[in-house]
Design a protein around this motif. Structure first.
Motif, mmCIF file in Angstrom:
data_model
loop_
_atom_site.group_PDB
_atom_site.id
_atom_site.type_symbol
_atom_site.label_atom_id
_atom_site.label_comp_id
_atom_site.label_asym_id
_atom_site.label_seq_id
_atom_site.Cartn_x
_atom_site.Cartn_y
_atom_site.Cartn_z
ATOM 1 N N LYS A 183 21.925 39.024 11.184
ATOM 2 C CA LYS A 183 22.093 39.020 9.728
ATOM 3 C C LYS A 183 20.895 39.638 9.011
ATOM 4 O O LYS A 183 21.058 40.351 8.020
ATOM 5 N N ASP B 286 23.902 38.348 -0.366
ATOM 6 C CA ASP B 286 24.573 37.069 -0.595
ATOM 7 C C ASP B 286 25.894 36.979 0.172
ATOM 8 O O ASP B 286 26.256 35.911 0.696
ATOM 9 N N LYS B 287 26.600 38.081 0.255
ATOM 10 C CA LYS B 287 27.878 38.115 0.977
ATOM 11 C C LYS B 287 27.651 37.963 2.481
ATOM 12 O O LYS B 287 28.363 37.205 3.156
ATOM 13 N N ILE C 11 25.133 36.570 4.074
ATOM 14 C CA ILE C 11 24.642 35.237 4.426
ATOM 15 C C ILE C 11 25.790 34.270 4.688
ATOM 16 O O ILE C 11 25.732 33.427 5.594
ATOM 17 N N LYS C 12 26.865 34.405 3.916
ATOM 18 C CA LYS C 12 27.994 33.475 4.008
ATOM 19 C C LYS C 12 29.031 33.880 5.051
ATOM 20 O O LYS C 12 29.906 33.087 5.387
ATOM 21 N N SER D 15 30.771 34.862 8.689
ATOM 22 C CA SER D 15 30.624 34.419 10.078
ATOM 23 C C SER D 15 29.897 35.508 10.861
ATOM 24 O O SER D 15 29.924 36.691 10.484
ATOM 25 N N CYS E 183 30.309 39.685 10.669
ATOM 26 C CA CYS E 183 29.150 40.554 10.411
ATOM 27 C C CYS E 183 29.060 41.661 11.457
ATOM 28 O O CYS E 183 28.843 42.832 11.125
#
Length: 222
Positions: free
Chosen positions: A135, A147-148, A150-151, A153, A157
């Motif tokens: 990440k 921000d997207k 980080i959230k 799975s 990613c």
């Protein structure tokens, strides 16, 4: 390599007895090969026999205590643990340390847990380290999507934001093995923590190489 040692029998008037054991092969303090040198040995011949040996390492000139045990139906003691231990941290490139310091810290904490014999939980730590590395790398590439990302799975990613085929392949397989360390049912029975560590370190290597190439490309002709 099996050896014989004369140990003081704590259950039999402290008489010396000859016992067979397989010695520690690596010093837990300096992590070099160890020849099995010892200063003293004591054995407790109970229903669950135990052997304690005070070893001396000629490389670092320090002592450590090793604990050996054996089932009652065997005649050989096998190593269970040695103490004290010093943890040897994995060294990552400056690019990786700068990109994801949390990855480096989590990975080495997991490694320390593994060296302490906490084999049932260290795999989860390695899996967490992988997620931070992937990440942080993606966020470096796509800072506006932080921000997207980080959230998301980890699998999403990797599927949507990793272009380098080597990194992608290794990351996918690392995630598979890492997930096995966190779930009740293990899908990949023939893979273990050693494979997980090798794959994660390879991911870090390829990411470091990509960052190194970017650094070289930043050099402009005079």
């Amino acid at each position: 390599m099996k050896r014989n040692i004369t140990a003081i029998d704590l259950e039999n008037d402290c008489r010396p007895i000859l016992v067979k054991y397989t010695p520690e092969t690596k010093c837990p303090l300096c992590h070099t090969s160890f020849d099995g040198s010892h200063l003293s040995a004591h054995v407790k011949s109970t229903e669950q026999p135990v052997l304690y040996i005070l070893h001396f390492c000629h490389t670092c000139d320090r002592c450590f205590l090793s604990f050996y045990s054996k089932p009652y139906y065997l005649d050989e003691y096998t190593l269970k643990a040695s103490t004290p231990r010093s943890h040897h941290e994995e060294q990552f490139s400056n690019h990786i340390v700068k990109l994801s310091p949390e990855f480096v810290e989590i990975y080495n904490q997991s490694s320390e847990a593994e060296h302490e014999g906490l084999s049932k939980i260290c795999g989860m730590g390695y899996r967490k380290a992988l997620e931070f590395l992937i990440k942080d790398f993606i966020i470096y590439k796509h800072p506006n999507d932080r921000d997207k990302i980080i959230k998301m799975s980890l699998s999403s990613c990797i599927d949507t934001h990793i272009d380098n085929k080597n990194i992608k392949e290794l990351a996918i397989k690392s995630a598979w093995i890492g997930n096995d360390q966190t779930h009740y049912f293990k899908k990949h029975e023939n893979r273990d923590i050693i494979d997980l560590k090798n794959f994660i370190e390879a991911v870090a290597y390829y990411i470091s190489m990509e960052l190194t190439v970017e650094d070289a490309q930043s050099i402009q002709p005079e």
